[in-house]
Motif scaffolding. Structure first.
Motif, PDB file in Angstrom:
ATOM      1  N   THR A 101      17.077  -5.335  24.160  1.00  0.00           N
ATOM      2  CA  THR A 101      16.374  -5.116  22.552  1.00  0.00           C
ATOM      3  C   THR A 101      17.440  -6.182  21.815  1.00  0.00           C
ATOM      4  N   LEU A 102      16.858  -6.414  20.347  1.00  0.00           N
ATOM      5  CA  LEU A 102      17.898  -7.086  19.568  1.00  0.00           C
ATOM      6  C   LEU A 102      17.276  -6.620  18.327  1.00  0.00           C
ATOM      7  N   ARG A 103      18.346  -6.285  17.498  1.00  0.00           N
ATOM      8  CA  ARG A 103      18.139  -5.920  16.085  1.00  0.00           C
ATOM      9  C   ARG A 103      18.787  -6.876  15.025  1.00  0.00           C
ATOM     10  N   ALA A 104      18.186  -7.407  14.036  1.00  0.00           N
ATOM     11  CA  ALA A 104      18.874  -8.364  13.044  1.00  0.00           C
ATOM     12  C   ALA A 104      18.754  -7.775  11.848  1.00  0.00           C
ATOM     13  N   GLU A 105      20.114  -7.670  11.194  1.00  0.00           N
ATOM     14  CA  GLU A 105      20.211  -7.211   9.891  1.00  0.00           C
ATOM     15  C   GLU A 105      20.128  -8.472   8.899  1.00  0.00           C
ATOM     16  N   LEU A 106      19.234  -8.363   8.053  1.00  0.00           N
ATOM     17  CA  LEU A 106      18.868  -9.741   7.374  1.00  0.00           C
ATOM     18  C   LEU A 106      19.862  -9.811   6.051  1.00  0.00           C
ATOM     19  N   HIS A 107      20.127 -10.925   5.748  1.00  0.00           N
ATOM     20  CA  HIS A 107      21.209 -11.111   4.394  1.00  0.00           C
ATOM     21  C   HIS A 107      20.091 -11.350   3.223  1.00  0.00           C
ATOM     22  N   GLU A 108      18.787 -11.466   3.471  1.00  0.00           N
ATOM     23  CA  GLU A 108      17.871 -11.562   2.520  1.00  0.00           C
ATOM     24  C   GLU A 108      16.590 -11.203   2.929  1.00  0.00           C
ATOM     25  N   GLY A 109      15.589 -10.958   1.939  1.00  0.00           N
ATOM     26  CA  GLY A 109      14.276 -10.138   2.620  1.00  0.00           C
ATOM     27  C   GLY A 109      13.424 -11.423   3.199  1.00  0.00           C
TER      28      GLY A 109
END
Length: 373
Positions: free
Chosen positions: A337-345
């Motif tokens: 799995t992968l989870r990306a916390e985005l710096h912008e929407g």
């Protein structure tokens, strides 16, 4: 090396094969016949599988002076790409058939046959840069393998190639990775006397000949009457199948009345279990995190805080020609799995899309790929 060059019938694959010959490889050309409709012609086909394409590929091979074969991969294409496309839409996801085709046919099936016949690598007309592996004369060697964006960002196809994985890419050659532009490739084809120098690019989904994806889905999956609803469940209209809608879609919704505030509505979600399509205001489309599975690692994750692994200050791209968004990415290699916390929407993220992580010193290297949940 003995190299199997995939000749689609277009200018890119022809020039790629020519460059493979220039590099001193023993090259054999092969055209992959992917359509079951042997009567498909360019006038009725917007993709890359027409009868004319096969003839153009043969003509290019003759000019290059290399052996040429046509391989019938229509069964593999139907099973691995078209069936997957329909299955994903039936499940309420939005697949990218080009990603699947690259993974399961243009690499898996082609390489599988090629290796069985004694070839060392396959060469294609994709725009992406490879280092290590076959690109360094060491087919199958994974030690220094790296996939990066093409020199021509406008034509870059690293996004659709990421899913191919390290093993497949270690046997691949992308001779056009350093091409400055498509115009330069056409000029090179003209100088080489290749007849496809001015041939238009293929576009749209190759197995949807008329470009009407919704019509293709309805013919394949059937008409299923359902409701268009607001986020709080209010019925707003009807539709003929949730699979005909994509997250972020605004036009063609068939709404019976406008929103109370007069603002346009967009598809926010599709619900296969209830055959509902949820529509709402644009702000509901924005996401600040991406969760994905089916992880494909093309680089080793780095240690993060809390004993996690991944990469900080990288970028994530979720569409073939979309903008990469800055993010911090955590991967779980064991769970895939992968989870990306985005710096912008990020707007209009849909399940089934391919999420590709880019990083490295120049931000151009592909680090990982996974499918959005």
């Amino acid at each position: 090396m003995r190299v199997l060059a995939a000749l689609s019938g277009g200018v890119d694959s022809a020039v790629a094969a020519a460059r493979a010959c220039d590099a001193g490889h023993d090259v054999v050309g092969v055209h992959m016949a992917l359509t079951r409709n042997r009567a498909a012609t360019r006038s009725g086909s917007r993709g890359c599988c027409s009868i004319e394409d096969a003839a153009d590929a043969r003509w290019a091979a003759e000019i290059l002076g290399i052996p040429f074969y046509v391989w019938d991969l229509s069964e593999e294409f139907e099973d691995r790409v078209v069936a997957d496309f329909l299955s994903e839409y039936r499940a309420g996801r939005t697949p990218n058939p080009c990603v699947r085709c690259n993974e399961r046919v243009k690499f898996d099936a082609l390489l599988e046959r090629g290796l069985a016949m004694g070839f060392d690598a396959v060469a294609t007309g994709h725009y992406a840069r490879l280092s290590g592996g076959a690109a360094a004369g060491r087919p199958g060697d994974l030690s220094e393998l790296a996939l990066s964006r093409a020199a021509d960002r406008a034509k870059d196809q690293s996004y659709v190639l990421a899913v191919s994985g390290r093993t497949g890419l270690s046997r691949a050659l992308f001779p056009l990775g350093d091409a400055p532009s498509k115009a330069a490739v056409r000029a090179e084809a003209q100088a080489r006397g290749l007849p496809v120098a001015d041939k238009p690019d293929s576009y749209d989904i190759c197995f949807v000949a008329d470009g009407d994806t919704r019509g293709f889905l309805q013919r394949s999956l059937g008409v299923q009457q359902g409701a268009l609803v607001s986020p709080d469940g209010e019925a707003l209209g009807s539709h003929e199948g949730y699979f005909g809608f994509t997250v972020g879609q605004r036009r063609g919704l068939g709404l019976t009345r406008p929103a109370p505030d007069g603002r346009p509505r967009y598809v926010i979600e599709t619900r296969p279990a209830t055959n509902e399509v949820v529509v709402g205001p644009e702000e509901l489309l924005t996401r600040r995190a991406v969760d994905a599975d089916g992880l494909v690692l093309l680089a080793s994750p780095e240690p993060l805080d809390d004993d996690r692994e991944g990469w900080a200050d990288v970028s994530v791209q979720v569409r073939a020609h979309g903008r990469a968004v800055p993010a911090d990415v955590v991967v779980d290699a064991q769970a895939g799995t992968l989870r990306a916390e985005l710096h912008e929407g990020l707007r209009a993220l849909a399940a089934g899309q391919s999420a590709v992580v880019y990083g490295g010193a120049d931000g151009e290297r592909v680090l990982a790929q996974a499918t959005v949940r």
